[in-house]
Design a protein around this motif. Structure first.
Motif, PDB file in Angstrom:
ATOM      1  N   SER A 100       0.691  45.446  20.872  1.00 57.77           N
ATOM      2  CA  SER A 100       2.534  44.440  20.908  1.00 57.77           C
ATOM      3  C   SER A 100       3.867  44.734  21.619  1.00 57.77           C
ATOM      4  CB  SER A 100       2.611  44.329  19.263  1.00 57.77           C
ATOM      5  OG  SER A 100       2.779  45.584  19.488  1.00 57.77           O
ATOM      6  N   ILE A 101       4.661  43.837  21.938  1.00 55.25           N
ATOM      7  CA  ILE A 101       5.631  44.071  22.889  1.00 55.25           C
ATOM      8  C   ILE A 101       6.464  43.290  21.646  1.00 55.25           C
ATOM      9  CG2 ILE A 101       4.619  44.877  24.585  1.00 55.25           C
ATOM     10  CD1 ILE A 101       5.647  41.281  25.649  1.00 55.25           C
ATOM     11  N   ASP A 102       7.576  42.987  22.140  1.00 56.52           N
ATOM     12  CA  ASP A 102       9.088  42.607  21.985  1.00 56.52           C
ATOM     13  C   ASP A 102       9.949  41.872  22.739  1.00 56.52           C
ATOM     14  OD1 ASP A 102      11.027  43.089  19.109  1.00 56.52           O
ATOM     15  OD2 ASP A 102      12.271  42.931  20.796  1.00 56.52           O
ATOM     16  N   VAL A 103       9.913  40.409  23.057  1.00 58.26           N
ATOM     17  CA  VAL A 103      10.689  39.699  23.182  1.00 58.26           C
ATOM     18  C   VAL A 103      11.591  39.128  22.400  1.00 58.26           C
ATOM     19  CG1 VAL A 103      10.544  37.709  25.141  1.00 58.26           C
ATOM     20  CG2 VAL A 103       8.540  39.258  24.759  1.00 58.26           C
ATOM     21  N   TYR A 108       5.394  39.667  19.868  1.00 58.15           N
ATOM     22  CA  TYR A 108       4.537  39.436  20.576  1.00 58.15           C
ATOM     23  C   TYR A 108       2.703  40.158  20.383  1.00 58.15           C
ATOM     24  CZ  TYR A 108       7.055  34.819  22.007  1.00 58.15           C
ATOM     25  OH  TYR A 108       7.969  34.693  22.768  1.00 58.15           O
ATOM     26  N   SER A 109       2.184  39.195  20.276  1.00 60.13           N
ATOM     27  CA  SER A 109       0.763  40.129  19.996  1.00 60.13           C
ATOM     28  C   SER A 109      -0.223  39.918  21.175  1.00 60.13           C
ATOM     29  CB  SER A 109      -0.098  39.633  18.592  1.00 60.13           C
ATOM     30  OG  SER A 109       0.835  40.173  17.721  1.00 60.13           O
ATOM     31  N   ARG A 110      -0.896  41.132  21.934  1.00 57.60           N
ATOM     32  CA  ARG A 110      -1.954  40.710  22.851  1.00 57.60           C
ATOM     33  C   ARG A 110      -2.896  40.758  22.425  1.00 57.60           C
ATOM     34  NH1 ARG A 110      -3.053  45.756  25.910  1.00 57.60           N
ATOM     35  NH2 ARG A 110      -4.675  46.001  23.401  1.00 57.60           N
ATOM     36  N   CYS A 126      -1.329  40.445  31.182  1.00 58.03           N
ATOM     37  CA  CYS A 126      -1.980  40.171  30.042  1.00 58.03           C
ATOM     38  C   CYS A 126      -1.185  39.562  29.306  1.00 58.03           C
ATOM     39  CB  CYS A 126      -2.024  40.865  28.866  1.00 58.03           C
ATOM     40  SG  CYS A 126      -3.499  42.550  29.874  1.00 58.03           S
ATOM     41  N   ILE A 127      -1.985  38.167  28.618  1.00 55.77           N
ATOM     42  CA  ILE A 127      -1.231  37.137  27.691  1.00 55.77           C
ATOM     43  C   ILE A 127      -1.020  37.743  26.167  1.00 55.77           C
ATOM     44  CG2 ILE A 127      -1.749  35.413  26.567  1.00 55.77           C
ATOM     45  CD1 ILE A 127      -3.366  33.969  29.021  1.00 55.77           C
ATOM     46  N   TYR A 128       0.141  37.566  25.743  1.00 63.98           N
ATOM     47  CA  TYR A 128       0.559  38.113  23.981  1.00 63.98           C
ATOM     48  C   TYR A 128       1.040  36.533  24.382  1.00 63.98           C
ATOM     49  CZ  TYR A 128       0.932  42.369  25.403  1.00 63.98           C
ATOM     50  OH  TYR A 128       0.325  44.334  26.470  1.00 63.98           O
ATOM     51  N   THR A 129       1.076  37.013  22.850  1.00 68.53           N
ATOM     52  CA  THR A 129       1.195  35.768  22.209  1.00 68.53           C
ATOM     53  C   THR A 129       1.811  35.573  20.394  1.00 68.53           C
ATOM     54  OG1 THR A 129      -0.055  35.504  20.073  1.00 68.53           O
ATOM     55  CG2 THR A 129      -0.908  34.008  22.574  1.00 68.53           C
TER      56      THR A 129
END
Lengths: 584, 217, 219
Positions: A100-103, A108-110, A126-129
């Motif tokens: 996961s990343i923080d935007v 957002y999770s991969r 990669c796509i994060y949603t």
């Protein structure tokens, strides 16, 4: 008697059946409305085998892949599931940074470990949603847009049809084909695609159209007006905008203030006006409120501090780089970047300007001021009691330069639906896109791909000026005679820009400039449309496919009928005549 | 896939056509006119498409202004043919006229159903059957009754024919306007409201003629 | 306001039509009167379509619309009734009646002048062509209305007794032309209101006036 009772019973049963069937019909309609499909899971897969696996796992798979290759084994396929969990509200492309990343404070999770450009060089990310509601309205579809194979063919990252190009975490459009000339974008189709009104506006300038559109997209805009808004320069200026379904959040009027007039405003010749503190406050306020368009705040004023919000997209960058392949860097843009610091925004709104303006920002403001022709202080003006905010610190027009001012005050007119650049009178030349057709949909809220076009409304806008009107941008010029009294006359001079609005409640013809006012900013949330997409209209006639064979056969049948009819009538007349003759 | 309109068209007319030899003369004529109505609908649907293109795909204008004219004219032609060539007997004209209208409505409903499968519900079917089915039937009956009247009054022929067609066209257009507006419920009720008095009127007229016919016999 | 007026015109025409049906059809009166009733019925249908367009879509289509067919049919009936049924009884085509025939030309001339005024503010298209056809039929009907209004009566007194009806029909024709002009151009709305109110009144009194005249034929 028995018969009558029996008949009554039969009638009662039939009536009950009719009622039940009617209710069943209503129920079916309601259920369908509730069953609208939202994307809840996205996954990427490599090659044909991966595609088959996705399908076996119950994913819908796009046949168009994310790689510019004809070899199926090297292709990257996108699969998604509907209604299998919480709806996805946002997609970003980012370098693989774990699960996961923080935007912008949103997690957002991969979605998949597969690189979007795998098997073709890699490095696409990669796509994060996310399913966080604050990221936007739920996705109902994903589209894959590809530029043609022709060399130098550009794919603009704004489609003007309501689709939103998937961005990187820094806001720039995510070209998932990083290792070739071809451009491939993923596009999000969101619920509530129909947004009839314009809510945010910005001027974006770059060396060419591609660069300007790219810059607008990089700054979060999803719509732009076709055409160069400032033909007096060698560069290309576009009007980027955002749309809303909330009429209260819509821009209701747009006026042009003559640059000389703005000068006088600033020098205090027209009004006793504001002091420098207030003006600085306005600038800082504008800067602080330069949030991403998705947040749809009421303010759209871009002060001269627009290039201070964290992204290197300023004029200096444009002068330094002339790399056409990366239009973002080439962009000499007006809009600000994304504001990610919510606390700064709150602070700007609550605290006193002097306390909140950081020194660094003040320096940048001064630097920018040196680049523009007029020293800008008039961020907001009061025209006939209506507050107008400056759209951009960039003046446009050559011989008679002006600044754009906009208002959302209901008193100024009806919400603006469309903007035009150029002197074209043919409305059909404008790209309407899904939003516009949605606007002309039947009454009530609409959802993506589910509205019914109200042809009558559309026709009125396209051809009739009875209900809607295309107004030239009104230019407020300095009137020396009235300037002393603080009165400025509106001249109905046709500008290159015009706006489409409903005729009722047009802006006042005699706007009077009252002076500077403090801009106010109130965050307004866009309410999500209620979910209903069944049409309340019934089709009235059958339409075929204009097959020539059927038409010819029909005409032949008519001709045969006429022929036999005439022959039969003539035969009868002859028989009658003979009969009469015999009698005689 | 082939054009579904033609598939449905074939299914209907073959079924009707096959039973024609088995029917008694009067019934055969009625069923024949029903087939004619189905054919009229297929023909006019193709013409309507051409017109729709000619009017820039303006569906509302075409369906409220153009298609009522084209459809009523095409539906009136078999009735006119019947009156001129077959018989101008009022009862024959009316039953044949209703058959043409029902046949027309039958295929029209099928075509519209195929083009709006996702919208279709039982309520939809009821509205379309009672609404559109009756409207087409009533419009052609109106023309049939009128033709039987004006055939015997030469001075009325031209203006009468025009006025009859106008009346049918306006009635049809009124229905089309209603169903495409927020008054669609009224559009649903209108044909039923017109149908009931029409039936009563026709029944009364038949009942009144019976004793006269008996007396004449 | 226009919606209410349009509805009022439809209802008044409906009243006229129904009143006519009751008074002239039950007793199987002359074909001449029946044709006039059919004419009012046609006008009623035309007005009905206009009213529905106003209520459903907020305006009457500016170009050609189905409602025009009702008005055209209505005047076609008035024209046929006078030309086919009445004119041969009152005008034997002799030189004696030439002056009346010449005077009657005044009516179509006025109608055509009004149409030219309409054309000044109208867009050319199917709507204008349809209005042209409407004008042609109105002009033809108006010719006979004026002729039968001014013509010297023959011995029977037939035409004298229905002068009231012919006067009303002539005024109605002029009012329809005025309505056509007022709808196409930005004249003050009050003028259109006045014209529409007058048309309402004519729809209401049309059949009673005709009935009064026709009753004199048999008394």
């Amino acid at each position: 008697m028995k018969k009558r009772v029996f008949a009554t019973k039969i009638t009662a049963v039939l009536a009950a059946m009719a009622v039940a069937m009617t209710l069943a019909g209503f129920k079916t309609m309601t259920v369908r409305a509730e069953n609208f499909q939202f994307i809840t899971d996205i996954r990427l897969a490599e090659g044909e085998k991966g595609m088959t696996k996705l399908e076996d796992d119950g994913y819908s798979v796009r046949v168009v892949g994310l790689n510019a290759t004809s070899e199926e084994d090297n292709q990257i396929y996108v699969g998604y599931k509907y209604n299998d969990g919480d709806p996805i509200t946002g997609v970003v492309v980012a370098a693989d940074a774990g699960d996961s990343i923080d935007v912008d404070g949103i997690k957002y999770s991969r979605a998949s470990k597969v690189d979007v450009d795998a098997n073709n060089g890699g490095g696409g990310g990669c796509i994060y949603t996310t399913t966080d509601e604050s990221a936007g309205e739920p996705l109902v579809g994903l589209d894959i847009l590809r530029s043609g194979t022709a060399k130098n063919e550009k794919l603009l990252p704004i489609t003007n049809d309501g689709a939103q190009i998937v961005r990187h975490t820094d806001g720039t459009p995510a070209d998932v084909e990083v290792n070739s000339d071809t451009t491939i974008y993923l596009a999000e189709i969101r619920d509530g695609i129909v947004k009839p009104y314009i809510s945010k506006l910005a001027l974006v300038e770059a060396e060419n159209k591609d660069g300007a559109v790219y810059s607008a997209a990089a700054n979060g805009f999803n719509y732009y007006v076709e055409g160069d808004a400032d033909t007096s320069k060698d560069t290309y200026t576009i009007l980027a905008y955002e749309r809303t379904a909330d009429a209260k959040d819509a821009i209701t009027n747009l006026v042009a203030l003559n640059a000389d007039l703005v000068k006088k405003l600033e020098s205090g010749q027209l009004t006793p006006g504001e002091d420098n503190k207030e003006n600085t406050a306005s600038e800082e306020q504008a800067e602080a409120d330069n949030a991403a368009p998705e947040e749809a705040t009421e303010e759209t004023v871009q002060g001269e501090a627009e290039e201070t919000a964290g992204k290197e997209t300023g004029e200096e960058v444009a002068e330094e780089t002339e790399n056409e392949e990366n239009p973002d860097e080439a962009a000499e843009q007006e809009v600000t970047g994304e504001e990610t610091d919510e606390t700064a925004e709150q602070a700007a709104a609550e605290e006193t300007p002097e306390e909140t303006v950081p020194e660094e920002t003040q320096d940048e403001v001064k630097k920018t001021e040196a680049d523009v022709t007029v020293k800008l202080q008039a961020d907001a003006v009061d025209l006939s009691g209506i507050e107008y905010d400056r759209v951009s610190s960039r003046q446009i027009g050559g011989d008679e330069p002006f600044y754009l001012y906009m208002t959302k005050d209901e008193k100024a007119g009806n919400p603006i639906s469309m903007l035009y650049i150029g002197d074209s009178t043919d409305a059909s030349e404008t790209t309407f896109g899904a939003w516009a057709y949605g606007y002309f949909a039947s009454d009530g809220p609409s959802m993506a791909n589910s509205f019914v076009v109200n042809e009558d409304k559309l026709e009125k806008v396209m051809t009739s000026e009875k209900k809607y009107i295309r107004l030239p941008l009104a230019l407020l010029a300095v009137d020396e005679k009235e300037a002393g009294e603080g009165g400025i006359k509106l001249t109905a001079q046709a500008m290159q820009i015009s706006l489409l609005t409903a005729k009722k409640g047009l802006p006042d013809d005699n706007l009077v400039l009252n002076g500077l006012v403090e801009p106010t900013y109130e965050v307004q949330e866009i309410e999500r449309d209620a979910k209903t997409h069944t049409s309340d209209k019934l089709p009235a006639s059958a339409f075929g496919r204009a097959t020539p064979v059927v038409i010819i056969l029909g005409i032949l049948a008519l001709a045969a009928a006429v022929f036999f009819g005439i022959r039969e009538t003539a035969r009868r007349k002859r028989v009658l005549t003979r009969g009469k003759g015999n009698r005689e | 896939m082939d054009n579904l309109n033609y598939i449905v068209f074939i299914c209907i007319i073959v079924a009707f056509g096959m039973i024609l030899p088995l029917l008694e003369r009067r019934t055969r004529m009625v069923v024949s006119f029903m087939i004619v109505g189905v054919c009229c609908c297929l023909f006019i649907s193709e013409i309507n498409n051409l017109l729709l293109q000619a009017f820039d795909e303006d569906m509302l204008y075409v369906t409220t202004t153009i298609t009522p004219i084209t459809e009523e004219i095409i539906k009136a032609l078999p009735i006119l043919y019947c009156a001129v060539v077959i018989s101008d007997d009022r009862r024959i004209l009316i039953s044949n006229a209703f058959a043409v209208g029902v046949g027309f409505a039958l295929l029209e409903n099928m075509i519209i159903l195929l083009q709006n499968v996702n919208e279709a519900t039982i309520l939809w079917a009821l509205i379309r059957s009672f609404g559109s089915g009756l409207v087409h039937g009533l419009c052609t009956v109106m023309v049939g009754m009128g033709i039987s009247y004006i055939r015997k009054r030469r001075k009325l022929f031209w203006c009468g024919t025009f006025a009859l067609l106008s009346a049918a066209i306006i009635y049809h257009a009124v229905y089309n306007v209603l169903v495409q507006s927020s008054f669609r419920n009224v559009g649903f009720i209108l044909p039923i409201l017109s149908y009931i008095p029409a039936i009563i009127l026709l029944r009364k007229s038949v009942a009144a003629r019976r004793p006269q016919a008996r007396a004449a016999a | 306001m226009l919606k209410i007026l349009s509805l009022a015109m439809t209802l008044c025409a409906l009243f006229g039509f129904n009143y006519g049906l009751v008074r002239f059809f039950r007793e199987r009166k002359a074909l001449y009167t029946r044709m006039i009733i059919f004419g009012i019925g046609s006008a009623m249908l035309g007005r009905l379509f206009e009213t529905l367009s106003l209520f459903a879509f907020g305006e009457i289509p500016s170009g050609f619309h189905i409602g025009m067919l009702g008005i055209i049919s209505s005047f076609l009936f008035f024209f046929t009734a006078n030309y086919g049924q009445m004119d041969s009884l009152v005008d034997d085509k002799s030189a004696k009646f030439r002056k009346y025939r010449l005077i009657a030309i005044l009516a179509p001339v006025v109608i055509v002048v009004l149409f030219i005024i309409y054309l000044r503010s109208a867009e050319f298209g199917p709507g204008a062509v349809a209005r042209g056809v409407e004008t042609l039929v109105i002009a033809l009907a108006a010719y006979f209305h004026l002729k039968h209004l001014v013509i010297e009566d023959v011995d029977y007194g037939i035409i004298r007794s229905i002068r009231g009806y012919n006067l009303l029909a002539l005024v109605y024709a002029l009012l329809c032309m005025a309505e056509m002009i007022l709808r196409a151009a930005p004249y003050p709305e009050i003028l259109l209101v006045i014209v529409d109110v007058l048309i309402c009144i004519i729809y209401l009194i049309f059949v009673p006036v005709l009935e009064k005249g026709v009753n004199k034929w048999t008394t």
